[in-house]
Design a protein around this motif. Structure first.
Motif, PDB file in Angstrom:
ATOM      1  N   CYS A   1      17.015   8.781  33.036  1.00 24.09           N
ATOM      2  CA  CYS A   1      17.335  10.202  32.833  1.00 24.09           C
ATOM      3  C   CYS A   1      17.455  10.934  34.162  1.00 24.09           C
ATOM      4  CB  CYS A   1      16.274  10.877  31.962  1.00 24.09           C
ATOM      5  SG  CYS A   1      14.732  11.308  32.823  1.00 24.09           S
ATOM      6  N   GLY A   2      17.050  10.280  35.256  1.00 17.81           N
ATOM      7  CA  GLY A   2      17.049  10.959  36.544  1.00 17.81           C
ATOM      8  C   GLY A   2      15.665  11.442  36.946  1.00 17.81           C
TER       9      GLY A   2
ATOM     10  N   PRO B   1      16.528  15.766  33.998  1.00 18.11           N
ATOM     11  CA  PRO B   1      17.547  16.614  34.631  1.00 18.11           C
ATOM     12  C   PRO B   1      18.441  17.361  33.635  1.00 18.11           C
ATOM     13  CG  PRO B   1      17.306  14.597  35.863  1.00 18.11           C
ATOM     14  CD  PRO B   1      16.424  14.458  34.650  1.00 18.11           C
TER      15      PRO B   1
ATOM     16  N   LEU C   1      17.927  19.689  22.447  1.00 18.68           N
ATOM     17  CA  LEU C   1      17.065  18.817  23.254  1.00 18.68           C
ATOM     18  C   LEU C   1      15.627  18.903  22.765  1.00 18.68           C
ATOM     19  CD1 LEU C   1      18.499  19.381  26.818  1.00 18.68           C
ATOM     20  CD2 LEU C   1      18.408  17.219  25.588  1.00 18.68           C
ATOM     21  N   SER C   2      15.299  18.131  21.757  1.00 20.34           N
ATOM     22  CA  SER C   2      13.914  18.062  21.317  1.00 20.34           C
ATOM     23  C   SER C   2      13.624  16.623  20.927  1.00 20.34           C
ATOM     24  CB  SER C   2      13.673  19.000  20.145  1.00 20.34           C
ATOM     25  OG  SER C   2      14.291  18.484  18.999  1.00 20.34           O
ATOM     26  N   GLY C   3      12.380  16.312  20.708  1.00 21.97           N
ATOM     27  CA  GLY C   3      12.012  14.938  20.359  1.00 21.97           C
ATOM     28  C   GLY C   3      12.226  13.961  21.498  1.00 21.97           C
ATOM     29  N   GLU C   4      12.369  14.479  22.728  1.00 22.81           N
ATOM     30  CA  GLU C   4      12.611  13.593  23.884  1.00 22.81           C
ATOM     31  C   GLU C   4      11.272  13.088  24.440  1.00 22.81           C
ATOM     32  OE1 GLU C   4      15.329  12.399  24.831  1.00 22.81           O
ATOM     33  OE2 GLU C   4      16.906  13.693  24.045  1.00 22.81           O
TER      34      GLU C   4
ATOM     35  N   ASP D   1      14.009  30.354  20.102  1.00 14.90           N
ATOM     36  CA  ASP D   1      13.181  29.166  20.344  1.00 14.90           C
ATOM     37  C   ASP D   1      12.338  29.418  21.586  1.00 14.90           C
ATOM     38  OD1 ASP D   1      14.049  26.863  18.410  1.00 14.90           O
ATOM     39  OD2 ASP D   1      15.873  27.940  18.984  1.00 14.90           O
TER      40      ASP D   1
ATOM     41  N   GLY E   1      15.211  22.382  18.406  1.00 15.15           N
ATOM     42  CA  GLY E   1      15.059  22.977  19.729  1.00 15.15           C
ATOM     43  C   GLY E   1      16.370  23.549  20.208  1.00 15.15           C
ATOM     44  N   ARG E   2      16.239  24.322  21.247  1.00 13.21           N
ATOM     45  CA  ARG E   2      17.387  24.949  21.876  1.00 13.21           C
ATOM     46  C   ARG E   2      18.276  23.858  22.478  1.00 13.21           C
ATOM     47  NH1 ARG E   2      20.445  29.088  22.221  1.00 13.21           N
ATOM     48  NH2 ARG E   2      21.037  29.709  24.302  1.00 13.21           N
ATOM     49  N   ASN E   3      19.589  23.954  22.276  1.00 13.04           N
ATOM     50  CA  ASN E   3      20.548  22.993  22.821  1.00 13.04           C
ATOM     51  C   ASN E   3      20.330  21.576  22.314  1.00 13.04           C
ATOM     52  OD1 ASN E   3      21.828  24.902  24.708  1.00 13.04           O
ATOM     53  ND2 ASN E   3      19.799  24.902  25.631  1.00 13.04           N
TER      54      ASN E   3
ATOM     55  N   HIS F   1       9.939  18.818  26.514  1.00 15.93           N
ATOM     56  CA  HIS F   1      10.620  17.607  26.061  1.00 15.93           C
ATOM     57  C   HIS F   1      10.453  17.427  24.555  1.00 15.93           C
ATOM     58  CE1 HIS F   1      10.512  16.053  30.375  1.00 15.93           C
ATOM     59  NE2 HIS F   1      11.775  16.006  30.019  1.00 15.93           N
ATOM     60  N   ALA F   2       9.286  17.803  24.066  1.00 19.03           N
ATOM     61  CA  ALA F   2       9.033  17.620  22.637  1.00 19.03           C
ATOM     62  C   ALA F   2       9.774  18.637  21.786  1.00 19.03           C
ATOM     63  CB  ALA F   2       7.530  17.696  22.353  1.00 19.03           C
ATOM     64  N   VAL F   3       9.757  19.918  22.185  1.00 23.36           N
ATOM     65  CA  VAL F   3      10.258  20.951  21.280  1.00 23.36           C
ATOM     66  C   VAL F   3      11.476  21.720  21.788  1.00 23.36           C
ATOM     67  CG1 VAL F   3       8.016  21.281  20.184  1.00 23.36           C
ATOM     68  CG2 VAL F   3       8.649  22.745  22.084  1.00 23.36           C
ATOM     69  N   GLY F   4      11.833  21.586  23.064  1.00 18.42           N
ATOM     70  CA  GLY F   4      13.055  22.206  23.561  1.00 18.42           C
ATOM     71  C   GLY F   4      13.173  23.709  23.375  1.00 18.42           C
TER      72      GLY F   4
ATOM     73  N   PRO G   1      22.843  13.023  22.486  1.00 18.63           N
ATOM     74  CA  PRO G   1      22.626  14.450  22.240  1.00 18.63           C
ATOM     75  C   PRO G   1      23.773  15.091  21.466  1.00 18.63           C
ATOM     76  CG  PRO G   1      22.448  13.923  24.598  1.00 18.63           C
ATOM     77  CD  PRO G   1      23.037  12.740  23.920  1.00 18.63           C
TER      78      PRO G   1
ATOM     79  N   GLN H   1      28.097  14.688  22.018  1.00 15.23           N
ATOM     80  CA  GLN H   1      28.534  14.664  23.409  1.00 15.23           C
ATOM     81  C   GLN H   1      29.249  13.353  23.696  1.00 15.23           C
ATOM     82  OE1 GLN H   1      25.461  15.963  26.183  1.00 15.23           O
ATOM     83  NE2 GLN H   1      24.953  17.664  24.811  1.00 15.23           N
TER      84      GLN H   1
END
Lengths: 414, 414
Positions: free
Chosen positions: B272-273, A369, B254-257, A227, B250-252, A335-338, B174, B186
């Motif tokens: 989110c900090g 974070p 984390l996507s679509g954020e 990725d 995405g990796r881990n 943030h979108a695709v990670g 997540p 999680q």
């Protein structure tokens, strides 16, 4: 030659090719196998398998022999089939603005060689294709003509082009139906046809910046990640995304346009027709403009990089501000695709840490974070050969020609 | 039951399942087929095919019969195999914050039914799983218990759960290794195990907002597109990307954020900090806060929406500014990933055109001109059933259990 079949590419041909790929994949994975072993592992019927193997031996991609001394009950030696190490499976060509780059791999997916030739910017397409053909011929005859600018060279001996399955080609600018045999480069009508005529195999076309992204994910700085976000900072600002090991294209081939993400809605007009895009702040021209505005005296990138290396505050300050703009855009995309890895290439990336560190700082600051630990910023490693290698990766990993075959799963008891 | 095999899921089992899926796909595509026709179309050997068909008939997913009067030369009727319309292939469950939603499809990929039940926010996981089991049982017995909040209902009769191949489950928050049998939510340790024990089949877990994205792309507002950006404007702001018909993770995971993309680096702190995220401007609380700051008098979303519908300028002005923030973020994401369709869901999207129009305006303004014509903004259509339907789509389209089979290609002469 498979070329005639490829040109009249019906579903039966595709099914046949998917079986061929299954057999090649098994030989790649397990090394030499007998017909009986291939049958057991592929799940194909005897008749189908016989037919497929005959075709592969006929086109030179597979060779038959008795490499190991094994005998059956009645004493007849068992013939084993294996990949032909001299058979080129795939070739990549990058038609850059002022140079042609080529690279080739064999059926074992080893890079056989690469070569480059610079040319004038206004060279015609037939002339550029001639250069590509000439460069490939040097690989095929095994002469060690390499590029003047780095990248892998001829390694595993001369290339045997008759069994070539496809060519992956990168060009400048947007592509419709990228990565397919129906791809068209905008403003270059008929390029796939010209290439197909020259080389007699299917041609898969894509944007060369995106191909560089794929290559960095497969062979380069991000070879450990599937990725990847690749950003090229050059005369223009663009890039590509690799998602789960595959090149991401987006609808209508418009993706990876990181240079046109708005940084300042009240900013300068951009060549794209928009306003305040990242490209208006981070292209080579924009960076030099900012540098001179800050009192810098060099007119070109080399001068700016020298000044930064010497610790000149105007140069360092500009790279810091450019890095801040770039890092903010990268954070939004993350943030979108990670992505797991961000690779920064292009001439401006030669600035090294004086640019990459500010990029990374701004990126982490704007990332949520919990995402900060998950991303890694690296300098591109493939240089000018990147897009040609990406063309190969396109053929091997993403070709619609190859995507339907039953990937053999390693058996437990075999 | 396949459940025991699934739990000890080795490569051989996967290979077998890929053959099963190939056979099911052929029956789905062509309708009833004889064993001979299946053999010819699948390329599988007779022995393998016999074995696979026996298993499918045994678990109830395929039925044998002589539906058409066809005779062979010697007069014996040819038995045809077809999909069992009452056999559930896949089930989706959405464990939302305060409700459980379920949906199911049969082997012909028809939605058999869906159902929902609200519960207290602090309900334990075993209790929530019990609710899911009860709701699925109502589908299995064909009783018409539906949801109080819309979505598809029981249609094609009672569900026969014995042949279930997998369950797709959405949860809040997540997920690590989303979409796989190794997924973990999680903060919810052991959920996949609990589910597997209850239902006896593999469980594929993903974030429920992302599953809603997938569902809108498969069954909802973007059913005509395979490249979709889904944005949910609710208590939080999040979303998902569908890329080439597959959910992007995405990796881990984390996507679509999209909610954590920075809108104003000098803005308000976010949960989110981070600082100045879209969520600090476009979550329900943030929007109500902005509305009250602008002199609006309603305390809740319904009041705000009523005021907007009545043309109150404070309400319209806030939705305009929120739309502007959202559109800017969407433009950045569009440049990166190039979706064909943007679907906006969540409670705030109920504002309709008073919000969607400002979003679209800001989006087009910040998109590079050549990309403006390629994107379409739509209101989500699946409502609360979306994530459960997304769980089904996950099983059918993306299951690692199903992704390795040789997709049969329609033959020209058959």
């Amino acid at each position: 030659m498979l070329s005639c079949m490829h040109e009249h590419d019906g579903p039966l041909t595709r099914l046949r090719r998917s079986h061929e790929q299954a057999v090649l994949e098994l030989l790649r994975k397990h090394g030499p196998l007998s017909r009986a072993e291939l049958g057991a592992r592929s799940g194909l019927s005897r008749t189908t398998l016989h037919d497929i193997v005959a075709g592969l031996v006929g086109n030179g991609s597979v060779v038959a022999g008795t490499p190991h001394v094994e005998v059956r009950k009645r004493g007849r030696p068992v013939e084993k089939l294996s990949l032909n190490p001299a058979a080129g499976e795939a070739v990549g060509i990058d038609f850059a603005r002022r140079a042609v780059h080529v690279a080739a791999v064999n059926f074992a997916h080893e890079v056989i060689g690469s070569a480059s030739e610079a040319h004038a910017a206004d060279l015609s397409w037939p002339e550029r294709i001639d250069i590509a053909g000439r460069l490939l011929a040097t690989l095929a005859t095994g002469s060690s003509v390499g590029s003047a600018d780095g990248g892998p060279r001829g390694a595993a001996g001369a290339l045997h082009l008759d069994a070539l399955s496809a060519i992956g080609v990168g060009v400048v600018g947007p592509i419709t139906e990228p990565g397919s045999e129906n791809a068209h480069a905008q403003g270059i009508d008929g390029l796939p046809d010209l290439l197909r005529k020259q080389f007699g195999v299917p041609v898969l076309l894509d944007n060369n910046t995106r191909l560089a992204a794929l290559a960095e994910a497969v062979w380069g700085a991000a070879a450990d990640s599937s990725d990847v976000l690749y950003l090229r900072l050059s005369h223009g600002v663009g890039g590509g995304l690799v998602v789960g090991g595959a090149l991401h294209r987006g609808r209508n081939g418009l993706s990876g346009e990181f240079g046109h993400i708005t940084v300042d809605p009240a900013g300068r007009p951009c060549d794209c027709g928009g306003t305040g895009c990242l490209e208006t702040r981070a292209s080579l021209d924009a960076v030099l403009y900012r540098y001179r505005e800050a009192g810098g005296r060099a007119d070109d990138l080399a001068g700016l990089l020298d000044a930064a290396a010497a610790g000149e505050s105007a140069a360092l300050g500009v790279l810091e501000r450019v890095g801040n703009d770039v890092g903010g855009v990268l954070a939004a995309v993350c943030h979108a695709v990670g992505p797991g890895v961000i690779v920064v290439g292009g001439e401006l990336a030669e600035a090294g840490p004086t640019l990459l560190e500010p990029i990374e700082r701004a990126l982490r600051q704007q990332l949520m974070p919990m995402a900060r630990q998950h991303v890694d910023v690296r300098h591109a490693t493939l240089g000018e050969a990147g897009s040609a290698l990406g063309g190969i990766a396109l053929v091997l990993h993403e070709s619609p020609l190859l995507s339907h075959y039953p990937r053999p799963v390693p058996e437990e008891n075999a």
